[in-house]
Motif scaffolding. Structure first.
Motif, PDB file in Angstrom:
ATOM      1  N   ALA A  85       0.961  -1.333   0.256  1.00  0.00           N
ATOM      2  CA  ALA A  85       0.319  -0.077  -0.234  1.00  0.00           C
ATOM      3  C   ALA A  85       0.960   1.245  -0.365  1.00  0.00           C
ATOM      4  N   SER A  86       1.817   1.472   0.741  1.00  0.00           N
ATOM      5  CA  SER A  86       2.683   2.045   0.764  1.00  0.00           C
ATOM      6  C   SER A  86       3.649   2.931  -0.413  1.00  0.00           C
ATOM      7  N   MET A  87       3.999   1.695  -1.130  1.00  0.00           N
ATOM      8  CA  MET A  87       4.564   1.798  -2.257  1.00  0.00           C
ATOM      9  C   MET A  87       3.974   2.034  -3.575  1.00  0.00           C
ATOM     10  N   LEU A  88       2.286   2.260  -3.527  1.00  0.00           N
ATOM     11  CA  LEU A  88       1.764   2.320  -4.774  1.00  0.00           C
ATOM     12  C   LEU A  88       1.168   3.672  -4.217  1.00  0.00           C
ATOM     13  N   ARG A  89       0.994   4.313  -2.698  1.00  0.00           N
ATOM     14  CA  ARG A  89       0.813   5.984  -2.951  1.00  0.00           C
ATOM     15  C   ARG A  89       2.373   6.321  -3.564  1.00  0.00           C
ATOM     16  N   ALA A  90       3.533   5.998  -3.210  1.00  0.00           N
ATOM     17  CA  ALA A  90       4.264   7.112  -3.351  1.00  0.00           C
ATOM     18  C   ALA A  90       4.528   6.710  -4.436  1.00  0.00           C
TER      19      ALA A  90
END
Length: 165
Positions: A71-76
């Motif tokens: 989830a964090s990677m996608l937002r980044a």
């Protein structure tokens, strides 16, 4: 390894951001581009607001990260490609990446899984039925192929466009 499915959408400089989104996914998951499972690229009208038409697709990836990391990677990735940190839910997007499925997890945080849009929006369900036709939705207990076959296709118009990658 987890099997994940991600929806990708763009209605701003669509071809550019679809390509960049795909390249960024391959890079952050440290995979050769050829190891991404790609649906067709679809065009659909904006849903929930008046705006330019979207390009949408679904990508399948096998990964070693946990759901929070994904989830964090996608937002980044979204932010690195011009996504406004304060963007409203129904507004234009340079790049929109939504985690649809993470194995058969059913959770609400850090992302709703399975994402409720799967069974509500043709631009998510049709491409998902292409890349995971035999996979069963963990809540409704139907395959994505069957869900697509039973979907009211007059509710949202969608067309396949030429692949741009």
């Amino acid at each position: 390894m987890a099997q994940i499915y991600i929806s990708l959408g763009s209605n701003i400089n669509r071809e550019h951001y679809v390509k960049q989104g795909l390249l960024s996914l391959a890079k952050v998951f440290e995979l050769p581009f050829e190891q991404l499972t790609l649906s067709s690229l679809f065009e659909s009208k904006a849903v929930g607001f008046d705006g330019a038409a979207f390009y949408n697709m679904v990508i399948g990836i096998k990964c070693t990260q946990n759901v929070e990391e994904v989830a964090s990677m996608l937002r980044a990735i979204e932010f690195s490609h011009g996504r406004d940190h304060n963007a409203k839910k129904f507004s234009p997007r340079s790049l929109d990446l939504d985690l649809l499925l993470f194995d058969d997890l059913i959770i609400n945080e850090p992302a709703q899984l399975p994402r409720d849009e799967i069974i509500k929006n043709a631009f998510v369900l049709w491409p998902l039925s292409q890349v995971a036709p035999e996979l069963t939705h963990p809540i409704v207990k139907q395959t994505y192929r069957d869900l697509w076959q039973g979907y009211n296709k007059t509710s949202q118009q969608l067309s396949i466009v030429a692949n741009c990658w």
